[in-house]
Scaffold this motif. Structure first.
Motif, mmCIF file in Angstrom:
data_model
loop_
_atom_site.group_PDB
_atom_site.id
_atom_site.type_symbol
_atom_site.label_atom_id
_atom_site.label_comp_id
_atom_site.label_asym_id
_atom_site.label_seq_id
_atom_site.Cartn_x
_atom_site.Cartn_y
_atom_site.Cartn_z
ATOM 1 N N THR A 1 -40.375 3.060 15.823
ATOM 2 C CA THR A 1 -41.420 3.168 16.830
ATOM 3 C C THR A 1 -41.226 4.429 17.651
ATOM 4 O O THR A 1 -40.125 4.963 17.723
ATOM 5 N N ARG A 2 -42.287 4.870 18.257
ATOM 6 C CA ARG A 2 -42.229 6.044 19.131
ATOM 7 C C ARG A 2 -41.502 5.694 20.427
ATOM 8 O O ARG A 2 -40.824 6.522 21.004
ATOM 9 N N GLY A 3 -41.692 4.467 20.892
ATOM 10 C CA GLY A 3 -41.017 4.004 22.087
ATOM 11 C C GLY A 3 -41.680 4.412 23.393
ATOM 12 O O GLY A 3 -41.210 4.060 24.452
ATOM 13 N N THR A 4 -42.763 5.153 23.337
ATOM 14 C CA THR A 4 -43.473 5.549 24.550
ATOM 15 C C THR A 4 -44.944 5.200 24.370
ATOM 16 O O THR A 4 -45.339 4.637 23.359
ATOM 17 N N TYR B 1 -43.940 6.971 12.521
ATOM 18 C CA TYR B 1 -43.420 5.754 13.139
ATOM 19 C C TYR B 1 -43.973 4.528 12.421
ATOM 20 O O TYR B 1 -45.165 4.447 12.147
ATOM 21 N N ALA B 2 -43.094 3.558 12.145
ATOM 22 C CA ALA B 2 -43.468 2.382 11.350
ATOM 23 C C ALA B 2 -44.663 1.637 11.934
ATOM 24 O O ALA B 2 -45.603 1.302 11.203
ATOM 25 N N ASP B 3 -44.617 1.354 13.223
ATOM 26 C CA ASP B 3 -45.711 0.579 13.818
ATOM 27 C C ASP B 3 -47.042 1.319 13.742
ATOM 28 O O ASP B 3 -48.091 0.712 13.520
ATOM 29 N N GLU B 4 -47.019 2.634 13.847
ATOM 30 C CA GLU B 4 -48.256 3.405 13.771
ATOM 31 C C GLU B 4 -48.711 3.601 12.321
ATOM 32 O O GLU B 4 -49.912 3.653 12.047
ATOM 33 N N ALA B 5 -47.757 3.683 11.391
ATOM 34 C CA ALA B 5 -48.113 3.736 9.969
ATOM 35 C C ALA B 5 -48.824 2.448 9.560
ATOM 36 O O ALA B 5 -49.772 2.474 8.769
ATOM 37 N N MET B 6 -48.398 1.321 10.121
ATOM 38 C CA MET B 6 -49.061 0.057 9.829
ATOM 39 C C MET B 6 -50.495 0.073 10.344
ATOM 40 O O MET B 6 -51.400 -0.469 9.697
#
Length: 189
Positions: A55-58, A68-73
């Protein structure tokens, strides 16, 4: 693994995402990064991401970033909705999360598949975190995982043929040990 003449071949760099049709082969090389492949067996469409961090974390920007995994999803879900399908219709395979520096374990519990166990939340290595987030994201978004090859030492080459749904992965171990130089003193005359 021979491809038909009319097939286009896409090579994913870290942080890239591609979603295509039956005329496509997607390939990449992974170290600690992870690739998620998703294939629709009836429509012969699918995609692959190659993310670098969980994750980017921000705060998230307006457009998702495939690094980032969450954004790739988010990118996957956007494409899946655009073609009028649902995540449950796809076969998902997970690859990567290799430890590229086996001599520099960050945690004594991060050994082999142990770092991927749900009981081991202490592991802070990027490869372990990348693998764990892949499993988590596909589960909470309703995908079915049909295969995975995560963890271990070394890098992988991954080939995804959308016309068949087949994914090949070749894991290459780290060939030379990592040498850590803790300190060096240079004496002058």
């Amino acid at each position: 693994m021979k491809k038909p003449d009319h097939i286009i071949e896409i090579f994913l760099q870290p942080g890239e995402f591609y979603f295509g049709d039956r005329d496509t082969r997607i390939r990449t090389v992974l170290g600690s990064c992870v690739s998620i492949t998703a294939w629709h067996p009836k429509l012969l469409i699918g995609g692959m991401c190659h993310y670098m961090l969980p994750t980017r974390g921000t705060a998230k920007p307006a457009e998702p970033d495939g690094r980032y995994a969450d954004e790739a999803m988010v990118l996957f879900l956007r494409e899946i909705r655009a073609v009028g399908t649902r995540p449950a219709e796809y076969q998902v395979k997970l690859f990567g999360g290799g430890n590229m520096f086996p001599g520099a374990r960050q945690n004594k519990h991060c050994v082999g598949q142990n770092c991927l166990s749900e009981e081991n939340s202490a592991c802070r290595s990027v490869s372990c975190r990348n693998s764990k987030i892949a499993r988590h994201l596909v589960e909470i978004n309703g995908f079915t995982v049909t295969a995975e090859h995560l963890g271990g030492d070394g890098h992988r080459q991954v080939f995804f043929d959308i016309w068949t749904g087949h994914v090949w992965a070749r894991q290459n171990p780290v060939t030379s040990p990592m040498i850590v130089i803790e300190s060096a003193r240079i004496e002058q005359d």
